[in-house]
Design an enzyme around this catalytic site. Structure first.
Site, PDB file in Angstrom:
ATOM      1  CB  CYS A 262      -0.990  -0.018   1.184  1.00  0.00           C
ATOM      2  SG  CYS A 262      -2.192   1.266   0.890  1.00  0.00           S
ATOM      3  CB  CYS A 440      -3.601   3.336  -3.886  1.00  0.00           C
ATOM      4  SG  CYS A 440      -3.085   4.032  -2.672  1.00  0.00           S
TER       5      CYS A 440
END
Length: 511
Positions: A262, A440
């Site tokens: 991430c 994301c």
């Protein structure tokens, strides 16, 4: 359990035992525990009450066993942890670790994170529960993407956690051990209790390794206030505490010189901290600083342009190619090296410090023949099949797939991998290719998100027929409320394979 205690258990819990080679215990309102014995071997399995009648008709009953012998054998099988008061453990009775002599599985899954659990659910449907085993030592499963909001006080740490038993597909074998070694040439895996497990097919979903220790002063510095990290359950609440206790000075946020999972998270907490300081009237006395080892703010230009606009409008300081190498908590100092000028360092005082740790491949994978030259699981990027061992597959953060390591990527990969395995089992060629889809949700405040979606080529691959590079309230609610529900009830059950089909529908088949 001595036979006397077992008989007492049966009486106290209104269980009943039938004579013959098969005993049935009524230990749950919907399920029956069937204990079968033949030629000296015992087995245990759960069956629905509604199928008990048909089941009995199909079973051969051996009346030669004495009641005393059957009870002794039944009690040995019931040494598994039986939480009969709640019924929770009953549904997993025949899956607990080290309880079965069976050491070979058609499909062995290594890792009980998002990739491991979702693939074990899919493999259960494809192969049957008895043919699937999962090796995972942790008793608690975490939804890690929500930790960004936990670190900013918008969610609780408890909301990210559930017992692993509650997400493990019922019926599959759960081996509660750590993987020690993988031997693909022998089709075996060694776990930390010394047990060797063999397999026909292997799915590796072991995630990646956090390396706080590669930063001088860590992890010991977390014992001091004013420092936290959203990448660990042990440190995420320290981020929120440091933010709440901020008075004035520098709030410093870091991005390491390694691959990370991430990659948007290190700057998400910066935007949220800025919003919190504004809300509490402290922003005028704060310098919000983002020191990243990268040469860019974000890897996809379309979204990076939006983020640079936010940085400028909110007076945030971004320093590129700065890598955290040391933390001095007693002096409240963070030391950074300029990656463009090796040896040149700069010291930042901090009132708050958020650390994104260096990360690397799973050590088990790195030390096995399955690794590429950098230690990551070496996969075909389209089929997710291993490049050397055709009966080995992989998913998620442990792989060398050239895309961002996110939960959204795991979802898309799970659908492709399921298709790949299904075709290979039929001795057919895989006909679906993974395009590198990942996502994301870039949280930019307590009510806005820029939803970045892109593929292997760094090209936007957006689900909605709108410009997702804009900050939107709707996307925040998706991140905070919809995606957790989709994770627990869709992905982990093997029912969510990413938004691909919906993207095509929303774009009228043109994407």
């Amino acid at each position: 359990m001595p036979s006397g205690q077992f008989q007492s258990y049966v009486a106290q819990n209104n269980c009943h035992i039938s004579r013959g080679g098969t005993n049935v215990l009524g230990v749950h309102s919907d399920w029956m525990l069937a204990l079968s014995f033949a030629r000296g071997a015992g087995s245990a399995r759960l069956i629905p009450r509604r199928t008990l009648k048909n089941w009995r008709q199909k079973q051969a009953v051996n009346n030669s066993w004495s009641s005393r012998t059957r009870i002794r054998m039944a009690s040995s099988l019931l040494r598994l942890r039986l939480c009969h008061s709640t019924g929770v453990a009953i549904s997993h009775l025949h899956t607990s670790s080290r309880a079965s002599a069976k050491q070979h599985y058609k499909m062995l899954v290594l890792g009980g994170g998002s990739g491991g659990i979702c693939m074990s659910a899919r493999m259960k449907r494809m192969l049957g529960a008895d043919n699937v085993a999962v090796v995972e030592p942790s008793e608690v499963h975490y939804y890690q993407p929500i930790w960004t909001l936990v670190g900013a006080g918008a969610k609780t740490a408890a909301s990210s956690a559930r017992p692993t038993a509650s997400v493990m597909p019922s019926g599959v074998k759960w081996v509660k051990s750590k993987v020690q070694e993988i031997h693909p040439d022998k089709n075996t895996v060694l776990v930390d209790d010394g047990t060797e497990i063999s397999y026909e097919y292997l799915i590796v979903a072991l995630g990646l390794q956090l390396h706080y220790e590669k930063i001088k002063g860590l992890p010991e510095a977390f014992e001091h206030p004013k420092i936290g990290s959203n990448y660990s359950i042990q440190t995420v609440e320290k981020t929120w505490k440091a933010l709440q206790n901020f008075k004035e000075g520098n709030a410093v946020f870091t991005f390491p010189n390694t691959p990370v999972k991430c990659a948007g998270a290190p700057q998400k907490i910066m935007y949220l901290s800025d919003a919190y300081l504004r809300k509490t009237g402290k922003r005028a006395k704060a310098n919000v600083i983002y020191n990243t080892s990268l040469p860019v703010l974000f890897g996809i230009k379309k979204y990076a342009d939006t983020l640079w606009d936010i940085v400028k409008s909110r007076n945030l300081q971004v320093n590129l190619r700065q890598n955290l190498i040391e933390v001095r908590p007693d002096k409240q100092e963070a030391v950074f090296e300029n990656l463009d000028k090796p040896g040149e360092i700069k010291v930042f005082e901090y009132e708050m410090l958020h650390v994104t740790p260096p990360m690397g491949p799973s050590l088990v994978v790195k030390d096995s023949p399955l690794a590429d030259e950098n230690g990551w699981l070496d996969l075909n990027k389209e089929t997710l099949q291993h490049n050397k061992y055709p009966n080995v597959f992989g998913i998620g953060d442990c792989t060398n797939l050239p895309t961002a390591k996110t939960g959204a990527a795991v979802a898309a990969q799970s659908a492709i991998l399921n298709r790949t395995i299904s075709k290979l089992l039929k001795k057919q060629k895989p006909d679906k290719k993974y395009d590198g889809y990942t996502s994301c949700p870039l949280v930019t405040s307590y009510n806005t998100v820029v939803l970045a979606e892109f593929d292997y080529n760094g090209q936007p691959l957006e689900t909605f027929p709108i410009n997702q590079a804009k900050e939107r309230r709707l996307m925040y609610y998706m991140k905070a409320d919809v995606m957790p529900h989709l994770y627990w009830h869709g992905l982990l059950r093997g029912l969510w394979g990413g938004p691909g089909p919906y993207r095509k529908l929303l774009h009228l088949g043109m994407k």
